[in-house]
Design a protein around this motif. Structure first.
Motif, mmCIF file in Angstrom:
data_model
loop_
_atom_site.group_PDB
_atom_site.id
_atom_site.type_symbol
_atom_site.label_atom_id
_atom_site.label_comp_id
_atom_site.label_asym_id
_atom_site.label_seq_id
_atom_site.Cartn_x
_atom_site.Cartn_y
_atom_site.Cartn_z
ATOM 1 N N LEU A 181 -29.671 3.473 -31.799
ATOM 2 C CA LEU A 181 -31.047 3.685 -31.340
ATOM 3 C C LEU A 181 -31.103 3.936 -29.833
ATOM 4 C CD1 LEU A 181 -32.891 0.934 -33.438
ATOM 5 C CD2 LEU A 181 -32.940 3.399 -33.830
ATOM 6 N N GLN A 182 -30.288 3.209 -29.088
ATOM 7 C CA GLN A 182 -30.264 3.416 -27.638
ATOM 8 C C GLN A 182 -29.770 4.821 -27.296
ATOM 9 O OE1 GLN A 182 -27.866 0.049 -26.464
ATOM 10 N NE2 GLN A 182 -29.662 -1.143 -25.810
ATOM 11 N N PHE A 183 -28.752 5.282 -28.028
ATOM 12 C CA PHE A 183 -28.243 6.641 -27.789
ATOM 13 C C PHE A 183 -29.326 7.677 -28.080
ATOM 14 C CE2 PHE A 183 -26.477 10.546 -29.569
ATOM 15 C CZ PHE A 183 -25.677 10.970 -28.511
ATOM 16 N N GLN A 184 -30.018 7.500 -29.217
ATOM 17 C CA GLN A 184 -31.067 8.454 -29.576
ATOM 18 C C GLN A 184 -32.208 8.417 -28.562
ATOM 19 O OE1 GLN A 184 -32.311 7.689 -33.606
ATOM 20 N NE2 GLN A 184 -30.388 8.399 -34.502
ATOM 21 N N ARG A 185 -32.585 7.215 -28.142
ATOM 22 C CA ARG A 185 -33.651 7.095 -27.152
ATOM 23 C C ARG A 185 -33.280 7.802 -25.859
ATOM 24 N NH1 ARG A 185 -33.935 1.464 -24.334
ATOM 25 N NH2 ARG A 185 -31.972 2.412 -23.619
ATOM 26 N N ASP A 186 -32.037 7.555 -25.373
ATOM 27 C CA ASP A 186 -31.602 8.144 -24.102
ATOM 28 C C ASP A 186 -31.470 9.657 -24.213
ATOM 29 O OD1 ASP A 186 -31.526 5.580 -23.143
ATOM 30 O OD2 ASP A 186 -29.351 5.351 -23.336
ATOM 31 N N GLU A 187 -30.979 10.121 -25.347
ATOM 32 C CA GLU A 187 -30.796 11.564 -25.519
ATOM 33 C C GLU A 187 -32.134 12.290 -25.516
ATOM 34 O OE1 GLU A 187 -28.057 14.498 -28.271
ATOM 35 O OE2 GLU A 187 -29.073 12.828 -29.270
ATOM 36 N N ILE A 188 -33.111 11.713 -26.211
ATOM 37 C CA ILE A 188 -34.438 12.344 -26.255
ATOM 38 C C ILE A 188 -35.119 12.251 -24.903
ATOM 39 C CG2 ILE A 188 -36.737 12.185 -27.282
ATOM 40 C CD1 ILE A 188 -35.376 11.253 -29.874
ATOM 41 N N ALA A 189 -34.994 11.076 -24.246
ATOM 42 C CA ALA A 189 -35.634 10.899 -22.941
ATOM 43 C C ALA A 189 -35.034 11.838 -21.900
ATOM 44 C CB ALA A 189 -35.499 9.446 -22.493
ATOM 45 N N ALA A 190 -33.689 11.996 -21.924
ATOM 46 C CA ALA A 190 -33.014 12.841 -20.934
ATOM 47 C C ALA A 190 -33.448 14.297 -21.041
ATOM 48 C CB ALA A 190 -31.498 12.731 -21.097
ATOM 49 N N ALA A 191 -33.846 14.718 -22.208
ATOM 50 C CA ALA A 191 -34.237 16.122 -22.399
ATOM 51 C C ALA A 191 -35.575 16.437 -21.750
ATOM 52 C CB ALA A 191 -34.290 16.435 -23.900
ATOM 53 N N ARG A 192 -36.412 15.415 -21.531
ATOM 54 C CA ARG A 192 -37.717 15.599 -20.883
ATOM 55 C C ARG A 192 -38.504 16.757 -21.534
ATOM 56 N NH1 ARG A 192 -38.136 12.655 -16.236
ATOM 57 N NH2 ARG A 192 -36.189 11.819 -15.363
ATOM 58 N N LEU A 193 -38.688 16.617 -22.812
ATOM 59 C CA LEU A 193 -39.347 17.683 -23.565
ATOM 60 C C LEU A 193 -40.844 17.710 -23.293
ATOM 61 C CD1 LEU A 193 -37.617 17.086 -27.021
ATOM 62 C CD2 LEU A 193 -37.044 18.856 -25.354
ATOM 63 N N THR A 194 -41.404 18.906 -23.361
ATOM 64 C CA THR A 194 -42.857 19.075 -23.311
ATOM 65 C C THR A 194 -43.275 19.957 -24.478
ATOM 66 O OG1 THR A 194 -42.665 20.999 -21.841
ATOM 67 C CG2 THR A 194 -42.970 18.843 -20.803
ATOM 68 N N GLU A 195 -44.429 19.652 -25.057
ATOM 69 C CA GLU A 195 -44.890 20.424 -26.211
ATOM 70 C C GLU A 195 -45.130 21.882 -25.817
ATOM 71 O OE1 GLU A 195 -47.922 18.885 -28.701
ATOM 72 O OE2 GLU A 195 -47.358 16.785 -28.384
ATOM 73 N N GLY A 196 -44.689 22.809 -26.654
ATOM 74 C CA GLY A 196 -44.859 24.239 -26.406
ATOM 75 C C GLY A 196 -43.762 24.838 -25.546
ATOM 76 N N GLU A 197 -42.884 23.983 -25.043
ATOM 77 C CA GLU A 197 -41.817 24.475 -24.160
ATOM 78 C C GLU A 197 -40.898 25.434 -24.893
ATOM 79 O OE1 GLU A 197 -38.055 22.656 -21.535
ATOM 80 O OE2 GLU A 197 -39.272 21.348 -22.807
#
Length: 564
Positions: free
Chosen positions: A193-209
């Motif tokens: 879970l920590q890996f998934q959280r960090d991976e998603i957070a590091a991507a800094r996604l924005t909707e529509g990007e």
């Protein structure tokens, strides 16, 4: 209740239509005439299994259709509502078709339903009891339900209170088990879970990007072609002797014409508008060429970013919102696992409190059940006494559920009906009673007591009086007649004692025409009943003596029913 039954090409029945009324109906006839076939047809109406063997020889399909008239509070209407079926103001038409291939079709009020849906509705339309059938009273798991409904309002209210606590207990217990898994498994889950959280957070996604990147990538990847096409378009629109200049010359010519003939003024205005649009298009093309450049570095950056997003989509969701939602769920679960000790302590405390409440409510529920059981035992033995089984003992057996926790959705009790048909014999499970005559009378006694509880408005007995004669037969006849005062009863019988007590009498017989055998059903008049009873009393030959005996039986039966 059942109002009409239509049967076509079913077994040896070519075509039969029967209209039913309230009260006690009997169907009589010689052995093999087809009496039980009618009840085979009715079993299809309530969800019985169909078979190609039911189709009359030479026919393509067998058809059975039944019409019921239901009261407002009838449980079948509730079942239909739950299934999205229209009860048509209380009228319900059930139709079954069995094709010669074995395929079966079920319809309720014209709407095709599954066999399971038909069973759900049908179980509250008819209760069919045959000599060797296992109906609800012979199913041990149903005995507790019968007892609770016999106990009535206070018992059912206590059971509802218990069930609410039980459902919460189950939820807490399930949650507690989830967070008290093996520590090694939990540690591995936290790492994931920590890996998934960090991976998603590091991507800094924005909707529509992703959509914006795809568009930019397309523009950068085809920059050279875009520049050339834009330059060519600009030259055509704004080059020397090209679009704008040509349109401008046309404007001057039209202005000269309009001086002398203003009918072309609209044309002039359209061309002038076109000129302004071409000028504006040319300016935008110029800016587009200035802004557009081939940037290999930026193209590489865009492609890398797209790849990052695509990898996340493959792992966590098909769209950026789905990826972000997954990230939120990960955060929530991770928080629960990291603080599981505190939550575990809270849940354990709540579980202990619920378990105490469960035990308290279960004890109260069990006490009410035992009170109801004592009354039920008394009632059943009284009914059996009326049915010439005065030595019979009936008991409700209670056993507590084993295990931890020792509770189910219905409490802590396992209940089974026990019976001892003869003095000195031990109590045995009701389901193991061997004597057909005894079983018939026990079932009739229970049906009489539970007729109000059951809510089924039509009871069907297929030769329930088999193995019974003499005073016992008369007792069964009177009990069925009494039962039919509030419930529609259909009964196949060979006993004249039972047949004479009926309100409606059908005679089932076979006839052969053109080397084909057909079953017929005839509603008997008073004279017809006399002849049929005389046949049942004396066999094939009907004599004056048997006729007189039959008339006397009908007269006494009428007096008995009036006394009821």
């Amino acid at each position: 209740m059942l109002r009409e039954l239509s049967i076509r090409d079913f077994a040896i029945i070519e075509q039969v239509h029967i209209t039913f009324d309230e009260g006690f109906h009997v169907l009589t006839g010689e052995t093999g005439a087809g009496k039980s076939i009618l009840f085979d047809a009715l079993s299809l109406v309530v969800g019985g299994r169909g078979s190609a063997e039911f189709v009359r020889h030479g026919a393509k399909k067998a058809e059975v259709e039944a019409l019921f008239d239901l009261k407002q509070e009838h449980p079948a209407r509730r079942h239909m509502s739950e299934l999205g079926l229209d009860a048509m103001d209380g009228t319900v038409v059930v139709r079954r078709e069995i094709h010669h291939s074995g395929k079966s079709t079920c319809r309720i009020n014209g709407q095709i339903v599954t066999l399971g849906m038909l069973k759900q509705v049908g179980e509250s339309l008819l209760d069919i009891h045959g000599q060797h059938e296992h109906q609800s009273l012979l199913q041990v798991e149903e005995h507790l339900e019968w007892l609770d409904h016999f106990g009535g309002g206070p018992l059912l209210q206590k059971r509802s209170e218990y069930h609410q606590i039980y459902r919460r207990f189950q939820d807490v217990d399930k949650e507690l088990q989830r967070i008290t898994r093996d520590e090694k498994e939990i540690a591995q889950r936290i790492d994931l879970l920590q890996f998934q959280r960090d991976e998603i957070a590091a991507a800094r996604l924005t909707e529509g990007e992703d959509a914006d990147l795809e568009q930019e990538h397309s523009r950068l990847a085809h920059a050279e072609r875009l520049l050339q096409n834009a330059a060519d378009a600009f030259q055509v629109l704004y080059g020397e002797n090209q679009g704008a200049e040509c349109i401008n010359r046309a404007i001057r010519d039209l202005e000269e014409i309009v001086k002398y003939d203003d009918s072309l003024k609209p044309v002039l205005e359209m061309v002038q508008s076109a000129y302004y649009q071409v000028e504006e298009a040319s300016r935008q093309l110029g800016r587009y060429q200035d802004d557009l450049e081939f940037d290999p570095g930026r193209l590489s950056q865009v492609e890398e970013r797209i790849e990052v997003i695509d990898q996340l989509k493959r792992k966590y969701g098909e769209t950026i919102p789905e990826i972000l939602a997954h990230g939120q769920r990960v955060e929530q679960e991770l928080d629960e696992l990291l603080h599981r000790d505190e939550k575990k302590e809270t849940l354990e405390k709540e579980r202990a409190e619920l378990l105490h409440s469960l035990k308290e409510k279960a004890d109260q529920l069990s006490a009410l059940r035992k009170e109801a059981a004592a009354l039920l035992e008394e009632r059943v033995e009284k009914e059996l006494h009326d049915l010439n089984m005065s030595g019979t003992r009936f008991a409700v057996s209670f056993n507590e559920i084993e295990g931890e926790p020792a509770f189910t959705a219905t409490g802590k009790d396992r209940v089974e009906f026990l019976i001892s048909p003869n003095r000195g014999e031990p109590l045995r499970p009701l389901v193991r009673i061997a004597s057909g005559g005894e079983l018939s009378r026990i079932m009739l006694a229970l049906k009489t007591i539970f007729s109000d509880v059951d809510q089924v408005e039509t009871l069907i007995f297929d030769e329930i009086d088999t193995g019974v004669s003499g005073r016992a037969a008369q007792a069964i006849a009177e009990k069925i007649a009494k039962l039919s005062r509030n419930t529609q009863v259909l009964c196949v019988t060979h006993l004249p004692q039972v047949a004479c007590m009926a309100d409606v009498h059908f005679h089932i017989f076979k006839e052969t025409e053109e080397e084909k055998t057909r079953t017929r059903v005839k509603l008997l008049s008073d004279d017809g009943r006399t002849v049929e009873l005389a046949r049942m009393l004396g066999g094939v030959e009907v004599t004056d003596t048997t006729r007189d005996h039959a008339r006397e039986m009908l007269r006494l039966a009428k007096e008995t029913k009036e006394a009821m």
